[in-house]
Design an enzyme around this catalytic site. Sequence first.
Site, PDB file in Angstrom:
ATOM      1  N   SER A   1       5.465  19.376 -25.766  1.00 44.24           N
ATOM      2  CA  SER A   1       4.002  19.364 -25.735  1.00 44.24           C
ATOM      3  C   SER A   1       3.432  20.418 -26.661  1.00 44.24           C
ATOM      4  CB  SER A   1       3.558  19.672 -24.304  1.00 44.24           C
ATOM      5  OG  SER A   1       2.194  20.000 -24.250  1.00 44.24           O
TER       6      SER A   1
ATOM      7  N   TYR B   1       3.359  25.331 -17.563  1.00 44.66           N
ATOM      8  CA  TYR B   1       3.848  24.077 -18.146  1.00 44.66           C
ATOM      9  C   TYR B   1       4.324  24.318 -19.587  1.00 44.66           C
ATOM     10  CZ  TYR B   1       3.584  19.286 -20.023  1.00 44.66           C
ATOM     11  OH  TYR B   1       3.851  18.086 -20.635  1.00 44.66           O
TER      12      TYR B   1
ATOM     13  N   LYS C   1       8.130  23.960 -21.082  1.00 36.16           N
ATOM     14  CA  LYS C   1       8.460  23.083 -22.217  1.00 36.16           C
ATOM     15  C   LYS C   1       9.081  23.895 -23.359  1.00 36.16           C
ATOM     16  CE  LYS C   1       7.357  18.949 -20.772  1.00 36.16           C
ATOM     17  NZ  LYS C   1       8.435  17.945 -20.595  1.00 36.16           N
TER      18      LYS C   1
END
Lengths: 328, 328
Positions: A124, A148, A152
Site C-alpha cells: 500500500s 497498517y 505493510k
Amino acid sequence: VQVLIIGAAGMLGRKLAEAMAARGIAGAPVTDLRLADVIAPPVPAGFSGKVQTLAVDLAAEGAAAALVADLPAVIFHLAAVVSGEAEADFDKGYAVNLDATRALFEAIRAAGGGYRPRVVFTSSAAVFGPPFPEVIGDDFRTTPLTSYGTQKAIGELLLNDYSRRGFLDGVGLRLPTICIRPGTPNRAASGFFSNILREPLAGLPAVLPVRDTLRHWFASPRAAVGFLQHAAAIDTAPLGFRRSLMMPGLSATVADQIEALRRVAGQQAVDLIRLAPDPVIAAIVETWAQDYDPARARALGFQAESSFDQIIAVHLEDELGRPHAQAR
Amino acid sequence: VQVLIIGAAGMLGRKLAEAMAARGIAGAPVTDLRLADVIAPPVPAGFSGKVQTLAVDLAAEGAAAALVADLPAVIFHLAAVVSGEAEADFDKGYAVNLDATRALFEAIRAAGGGYRPRVVFTSSAAVFGPPFPEVIGDDFRTTPLTSYGTQKAIGELLLNDYSRRGFLDGVGLRLPTICIRPGTPNRAASGFFSNILREPLAGLPAVLPVRDTLRHWFASPRAAVGFLQHAAAIDTAPLGFRRSLMMPGLSATVADQIEALRRVAGQQAVDLIRLAPDPVIAAIVETWAQDYDPARARALGFQAESSFDQIIAVHLEDELGRPHAQAR
C-alpha cells in the site's frame, strides 16, 4: 499452473479468481485454483479446472503449511486487515498483517526441496508518510504513520529478504486507492472516494467528508486485477531485491471525480452528493500523498487508467453490465 | 533513575553500564541498574546504587515481562545477533533481532498504567542498501541487503509505531562501525577495521582483507556510549515518529586509518599489517555506504570524532590506560 489466492473472498480476491479462471496467467491456463479466506470464497462461474475453497485463518497454527502443502506455483497474498481496523485494533492488525504474512513465508521456506513460488503480495501507499514532495518517486523513504502502513512496510522487508535468500520469488504491489469499489463500504478511511460515485450512479445519496480540492491516487478494480495478473508473470530479475513497486494510477482531485460524474450521469447525479465534513476521516486522508511517479512499474509494463471518465466507464461495464466505449 | 540495559555483557553494553554507574543520565544519578544478557553481565566497579545482573534470553517466554516488571524509566536495548551470524543462521537472526525486540516492546505495552519508558534501540547503517549516493542523507530509503539489516529496519518500524501509539518513547541509533573495538574479534564482517589498528598498537600482526582505498563510517566506543547516554536524555518531540537517526561519525579510508597508525605508532606498527584479500569479506563490505550527512542527529547534539588520530587516542586512553591529549 496451480494458483493459490489468500484473501479470495474480498473484493479484489473474487475478481482475481474470476480473471484467473477466465484468462490464466500470461496465456497459460490455470489448472488448479485454490481459494482461501477467513470465510469460504465463492467459486468463479464456468471454470473447468480443479477448484478448492477453504475457510481458514492464515494466522492459525499449521494453516499456512496446509495451504502450501501441494506447492502452488503462484501465490497471491491479499489477506489483510484494512487501515481503519488496524488502527482501532492494534493486536488484530499485527496478527493478520504481520504474523500471518510471516507464517505464510515461513511455510513456503519450510516446504524446501527447491520450492520457490512466485508470491504476489499486496502492499500500500500507506508505507509512505509525510512530509511528502509534490510527486513521490520510487526511491522515497518508507516512514508510515499508521499501524497498517507499518505492517505493510514490514511485509515488504520480509518479502525482499525471503526473495534474496531464495526461499520465494516475491513481487509487492503498492496499490493505489481502488475506485470505484463495488458493493458496500468497508472500514477503510478511503471509502468515500468510491461512495461519491457509486451511490449517485445508482441513484442513491452519498456523503463527501472532505474538501473537494483534495488530490489522491486512483486505479479501477479492473486495473488492480491487471496489476496482480501481470505481477504473476513478469521477469523479476530487473527488480533486484527491492521487490515492492508503486503501481501506476491516476492523480485526481475530488472535484475531478465529481466533474467526471457530471459528464457521465448529469447534474442530478452530482446533486446526490452531500458535503458533511468529518474531522476524523479528514485527519487520516490529509496525511496521504497526492501524486506518484511509478517509473519502475511502468517500465515493467504495469498499466492503469488515465482519466476518471475511464474509471467510471469501467464501473458501468464491469459492475452494472452497461458496455461503455470509454472503458476500453 | 532506574535503568535497564539489555545486552549488557557485550562490548558496548559493558561500557554503557560503567558510564551509567559513573555519570548517570544528564546529571541525574542512576539509583537502580539492571543488567541483562544471555550470560550474566559484569557489575561496574565502584557503583553505590542498587544493581542486579541477569542471565536471561529475551526471546524466552515471559523473559521480557520479567525484565520490565518494576517499570525502569530508561531501557537500552542493545541485544542483537551480528550481521555475519544473522546471515549464516536465518532462524537465530530473526528470533533475536526481530522476535525478542518485539517481545520487549509488547511487554512494555502490556505493563500499562501509563508506563511509557524511554527506549534506546541500537540500529545500524545496514538498514540501507545500494545503489548509494556519494553522501547518504537522513531521508535515504531503507532497502537492506542483509537479513541483519532487514531485522534492524523492522525494529525501527516497530519503534516508530509503538512510540506513535504512546506505548513507549523510542530513540533508534544507527551506529557507525565502532572502531577501535577492544578485545577479540566477533563475527561481524567489519572486524578488520579494528584489527588493523588494535593489533599493531599491541605489537601484534593483523590481516587486511580489502583494498586500502575502501571508505567507511566510524566512531569510537567512547563516542557510541556518548550517543546512548545522550539518546536517553534528549527531548524526542523534534523527532516526530521517525525515531531512528543516523549517528555522526568520521568518513575515512583504510589508508587514512593506516596513516594515523603510522603517525601514532610508527612504520614498525604499519609493517605488522599484512594484505590478504578475502573475497567473502570484500563482497559484504563493498556493499556498505561510505559517507553520511547525519543532519538530524547533529542538530540534536550527538557528537563523534573528527579524525582517526582522535579515534586511536581514545583507544590508547580508554583501553591501554595511556592518557593522550588528542583524546579530549
